[in-house]
Motif scaffolding. Structure first.
Motif, PDB file in Angstrom:
ATOM      1  N   TYR A 293       0.832  -1.200   0.000  1.00 30.44           N
ATOM      2  CA  TYR A 293       0.000   0.000   0.000  1.00 30.44           C
ATOM      3  C   TYR A 293       0.869   1.253   0.000  1.00 30.44           C
ATOM      4  N   TYR A 294       1.865   1.274   0.883  1.00 24.48           N
ATOM      5  CA  TYR A 294       2.737   2.442   0.978  1.00 24.48           C
ATOM      6  C   TYR A 294       3.586   2.589  -0.288  1.00 24.48           C
ATOM      7  N   LYS A 295       4.113   1.482  -0.792  1.00 26.14           N
ATOM      8  CA  LYS A 295       4.986   1.558  -1.961  1.00 26.14           C
ATOM      9  C   LYS A 295       4.242   2.035  -3.203  1.00 26.14           C
ATOM     10  N   VAL A 296       3.002   1.581  -3.369  1.00 24.63           N
ATOM     11  CA  VAL A 296       2.200   2.062  -4.498  1.00 24.63           C
ATOM     12  C   VAL A 296       1.948   3.566  -4.353  1.00 24.63           C
ATOM     13  N   ALA A 297       1.678   4.019  -3.127  1.00 23.36           N
ATOM     14  CA  ALA A 297       1.442   5.440  -2.889  1.00 23.36           C
ATOM     15  C   ALA A 297       2.679   6.268  -3.211  1.00 23.36           C
ATOM     16  N   VAL A 298       3.855   5.797  -2.804  1.00 25.65           N
ATOM     17  CA  VAL A 298       5.098   6.515  -3.098  1.00 25.65           C
ATOM     18  C   VAL A 298       5.323   6.591  -4.603  1.00 25.65           C
ATOM     19  N   ASP A 299       5.079   5.493  -5.301  1.00 23.33           N
ATOM     20  CA  ASP A 299       5.219   5.509  -6.758  1.00 23.33           C
ATOM     21  C   ASP A 299       4.239   6.490  -7.394  1.00 23.33           C
ATOM     22  N   PHE A 300       3.031   6.582  -6.827  1.00 24.77           N
ATOM     23  CA  PHE A 300       2.041   7.509  -7.365  1.00 24.77           C
ATOM     24  C   PHE A 300       2.515   8.961  -7.252  1.00 24.77           C
ATOM     25  N   PHE A 301       3.185   9.281  -6.163  1.00 23.83           N
ATOM     26  CA  PHE A 301       3.662  10.651  -5.976  1.00 23.83           C
ATOM     27  C   PHE A 301       5.018  10.898  -6.630  1.00 23.83           C
ATOM     28  N   ASN A 302       5.576   9.889  -7.299  1.00 24.15           N
ATOM     29  CA  ASN A 302       6.830  10.048  -8.034  1.00 24.15           C
ATOM     30  C   ASN A 302       6.652   9.556  -9.470  1.00 24.15           C
ATOM     31  N   LEU A 303       5.574  10.000 -10.101  1.00 22.85           N
ATOM     32  CA  LEU A 303       5.265   9.541 -11.448  1.00 22.85           C
ATOM     33  C   LEU A 303       6.284  10.073 -12.456  1.00 22.85           C
ATOM     34  N   PRO A 304       6.622   9.271 -13.457  1.00 22.37           N
ATOM     35  CA  PRO A 304       7.429   9.793 -14.562  1.00 22.37           C
ATOM     36  C   PRO A 304       6.716  10.970 -15.237  1.00 22.37           C
ATOM     37  N   LYS A 305       7.507  11.879 -15.781  1.00 30.52           N
ATOM     38  CA  LYS A 305       6.964  13.096 -16.396  1.00 30.52           C
ATOM     39  C   LYS A 305       5.944  12.771 -17.486  1.00 30.52           C
ATOM     40  N   THR A 306       6.261  11.782 -18.308  1.00 29.18           N
ATOM     41  CA  THR A 306       5.355  11.435 -19.404  1.00 29.18           C
ATOM     42  C   THR A 306       3.997  10.984 -18.877  1.00 29.18           C
ATOM     43  N   MET A 307       3.989  10.230 -17.783  1.00 31.04           N
ATOM     44  CA  MET A 307       2.724   9.780 -17.218  1.00 31.04           C
ATOM     45  C   MET A 307       1.914  10.959 -16.686  1.00 31.04           C
ATOM     46  N   ARG A 308       2.576  11.896 -16.030  1.00 27.94           N
ATOM     47  CA  ARG A 308       1.853  13.075 -15.524  1.00 27.94           C
ATOM     48  C   ARG A 308       1.206  13.850 -16.667  1.00 27.94           C
ATOM     49  N   GLN A 309       1.909  13.975 -17.781  1.00 30.57           N
ATOM     50  CA  GLN A 309       1.372  14.727 -18.915  1.00 30.57           C
ATOM     51  C   GLN A 309       0.250  13.975 -19.629  1.00 30.57           C
ATOM     52  N   LEU A 310       0.305  12.651 -19.572  1.00 29.53           N
ATOM     53  CA  LEU A 310      -0.748  11.852 -20.206  1.00 29.53           C
ATOM     54  C   LEU A 310      -2.010  11.775 -19.353  1.00 29.53           C
ATOM     55  N   ALA A 311      -1.908  12.113 -18.070  1.00 28.14           N
ATOM     56  CA  ALA A 311      -3.055  11.986 -17.170  1.00 28.14           C
ATOM     57  C   ALA A 311      -4.292  12.732 -17.679  1.00 28.14           C
ATOM     58  N   PRO A 312      -4.204  14.038 -18.034  1.00 29.16           N
ATOM     59  CA  PRO A 312      -5.419  14.715 -18.522  1.00 29.16           C
ATOM     60  C   PRO A 312      -5.908  14.191 -19.862  1.00 29.16           C
ATOM     61  N   VAL A 313      -4.992  13.662 -20.681  1.00 28.96           N
ATOM     62  CA  VAL A 313      -5.401  13.043 -21.949  1.00 28.96           C
ATOM     63  C   VAL A 313      -6.300  11.843 -21.669  1.00 28.96           C
ATOM     64  N   GLN A 314      -5.844  10.992 -20.748  1.00 30.60           N
ATOM     65  CA  GLN A 314      -6.621   9.823 -20.386  1.00 30.60           C
ATOM     66  C   GLN A 314      -7.945  10.201 -19.722  1.00 30.60           C
ATOM     67  N   PHE A 315      -7.897  11.226 -18.878  1.00 33.64           N
ATOM     68  CA  PHE A 315      -9.110  11.653 -18.168  1.00 33.64           C
ATOM     69  C   PHE A 315     -10.217  12.005 -19.155  1.00 33.64           C
ATOM     70  N   CYS A 316      -9.911  12.874 -20.113  1.00 34.41           N
ATOM     71  CA  CYS A 316     -10.938  13.290 -21.079  1.00 34.41           C
ATOM     72  C   CYS A 316     -11.377  12.130 -21.955  1.00 34.41           C
ATOM     73  N   SER A 317     -10.421  11.291 -22.363  1.00 36.56           N
ATOM     74  CA  SER A 317     -10.750  10.175 -23.256  1.00 36.56           C
ATOM     75  C   SER A 317     -11.729   9.209 -22.606  1.00 36.56           C
ATOM     76  N   TRP A 318     -11.452   8.837 -21.361  1.00 41.94           N
ATOM     77  CA  TRP A 318     -12.247   7.791 -20.728  1.00 41.94           C
ATOM     78  C   TRP A 318     -13.551   8.310 -20.139  1.00 41.94           C
ATOM     79  N   PHE A 319     -13.636   9.589 -19.799  1.00 43.13           N
ATOM     80  CA  PHE A 319     -14.937  10.174 -19.448  1.00 43.13           C
ATOM     81  C   PHE A 319     -15.860  10.075 -20.662  1.00 43.13           C
TER      82      PHE A 319
END
Length: 497
Positions: A293-319
């Motif tokens: 649980y903790y390790k997944v959380a740490v990885d979430f707060f240390n996302l690669p730059k590309t993943m952070r930039q893709l987040a809003p792309v995915q958000f709009c697509s899947w909504f």
């Protein structure tokens, strides 16, 4: 460090073939669950909230399965045990779903079915990153998209095939699921199990030691202990406060303005998220960091730059996709066939046609998977994704202007290109930025940006349709079209270096 060996066409084919079966489960779910819910007594207002089980399940299951599969190695390998367990459970759920005696049992079966599908699906995504060198990863995801398209063509059309070719009844007494739907779910269960089994038997996995020898990211990625020591607890607490305040504002608005009570669920989910965020700094300060649980959380707060930039792309697509999946049946049956009576011939004819439309967009997606590599070579991955998403947005929006249901097939061309692109190009942009020893957990975390918009869609779309669109489901599809175009535009800011 060594380079991963290039795999030949048939090795990639066999590795991805299980996605054909997985898509049978998803396609039968997407095309028929709203119909099952309405048959068992759900109103159009209830449908979005009943669907909330699917994204919540993905939000919880995928990162857990990703973390576990990253740390699994046994007789069946790393990812393949999860293929097997998920296939067995999904096949059982598919057989039981059309026999649900009540609405709430059907909603529970959706929860079980979606959880089981996710157990198999997430490791399939990670396996492409595990087994293929970077230059072949886009091909691997496009082969998966091809199988998704082919599987969904057949699965979505199965009720229509049973009705029109095999003369199985597509109507039933009130509260009973038609035989055409029941037999389609049986067929899907068998095909899913056999297809996933083929990939299990025919695919070799690299051991953790072999992956370490291939993975150049391991030489530049900080160790777990260094990342944990640099974890920003203040940022986590800040996000917790913001999330809690958002939940409180929504709860107050629902009570004061007497808004749709489905919004209580959104407020409750935000409260749960705030508690989870607060728990992470607590574990950090207590030194309880040796847990998934903790390790997944740490990885979430240390996302690669590309993943952070893709987040809003995915958000709009899947909504947008979720709006299409849960409202197309209601939109087409009411807007194009003029009936919301689930016992009527018009409604069931329209619902069967929705299955054909879903089969069509998946068929066009399979063809698009052959065209998209050409677009990527000509335009680059980001502009190609923008073009495909624009086609999808126009396809959804055009459904309001078409009167003859037969011509809705033209709308599905654009949707098919968008669907194929969504299933491949964001993953191709992402995979090369991820270390192999964390491929599973990061693919699971990436799923957050797929399921969170679906949760919001499930809790907000009923309110939006009733408040702003007068209960006309067709305009939920227009909303989805606008968001698809937005997703394409947001892709232009993603760094792929």
């Amino acid at each position: 460090m060594q380079n991963k060996p290039q795999l030949n066409f048939w090795q990639i084919w066999n590795m991805c073939f299980g996605f054909l079966g997985i898509q049978f489960g998803f396609a039968l779910q997407n095309a028929n669950v709203s119909r099952i819910f309405q048959t068992l007594g759900a109103s159009i207002d209830d449908i979005p909230i009943l669907w909330i089980a699917a994204p919540i399940t993905g939000l919880v299951v995928q990162p857990i399965v990703g973390y576990l599969s990253d740390n699994t190695w046994g007789r069946l390998g790393r990812r393949r045990p999860y293929f097997l367990y998920g296939a067995i459970a999904t096949s059982a759920a598919l057989c039981f779903m059309p026999h649900s005696p009540t609405l709430w049992i059907a909603a529970g079966m959706l929860w079980i079915m979606d959880a089981s599908i996710n157990v198999s699906m997430e490791p399939f995504r990670a396996l492409v990153g595990d087994n293929l060198p970077k230059n072949q990863q886009p091909k691997g995801y496009l082969v998966q998209s091809f199988f998704i398209g082919v599987g969904a063509i057949v699965a979505s059309a199965l009720p229509w095939v049973f009705t029109n070719i095999l003369n199985v009844s597509n109507t039933a007494e009130a509260g009973q699921i038609p035989d055409s739907v029941t037999y389609a779910f049986y067929a899907g269960a068998v095909i899913l199990f056999l297809a996933v089994g083929w990939s299990i038997i025919k695919t070799k996995e690299y051991s953790p030691e072999e992956l370490a020898s291939f993975d150049e990211h391991n030489t530049i990625t900080n160790t777990e202990s260094v990342i944990a020591s640099q974890f920003n607890t203040q940022k986590c607490n800040r996000y917790a406060v913001i999330t809690a305040l958002a939940g409180a504002v929504i709860l107050s608005a629902v009570i004061y303005f007497e808004l749709d009570q489905q919004l209580y669920i959104l407020a409750g989910l935000l409260a749960v998220a705030a508690i989870m965020l607060l728990s992470i700094p607590f574990l950090h300060n207590k030194g309880r960091v040796e847990n998934g649980y903790y390790k997944v959380a740490v990885d979430f707060f240390n996302l690669p730059k590309t993943m952070r930039q893709l987040a809003p792309v995915q958000f709009c697509s899947w909504f947008a996709l979720f709006a299409m999946w849960i409202y197309t049946t209601s939109a087409v049956t009411s807007h194009h066939y003029g009936s919301s009576d689930t016992t009527s011939v018009a409604y069931n004819t329209g619902a069967d046609w929705v299955g054909i439309l879903f089969a069509a967009y998946n068929g066009f997606a399979a063809l698009a998977a052959l065209v998209i590599p050409v677009l990527v070579n000509k335009l680059g991955v980001k502009k190609a994704h923008l073009l495909n998403m624009a086609l999808g947005g126009l396809g959804l929006a055009s459904m309001t202007m078409i009167n003859d249901p037969a011509y809705l097939l033209l709308s599905m061309v654009g949707v098919g290109f968008a669907w194929a692109s969504i299933l491949s190009l964001p993953y191709a942009m992402l995979a090369s930025s991820l270390p192999s020893h964390k491929m599973g957990v990061y693919m699971g975390i990436f799923n957050f940006f797929i399921v969170i918009p679906q949760i919001l869609a499930a809790t907000l779309l009923g309110f939006i349709v009733n408040t702003f669109f007068g209960g006309e489901a067709i305009y939920a599809l227009v909303t989805g079209g606008v968001l698809m175009v937005a997703a394409g535009l947001l892709t232009l800011r993603v760094s792929t270096d």
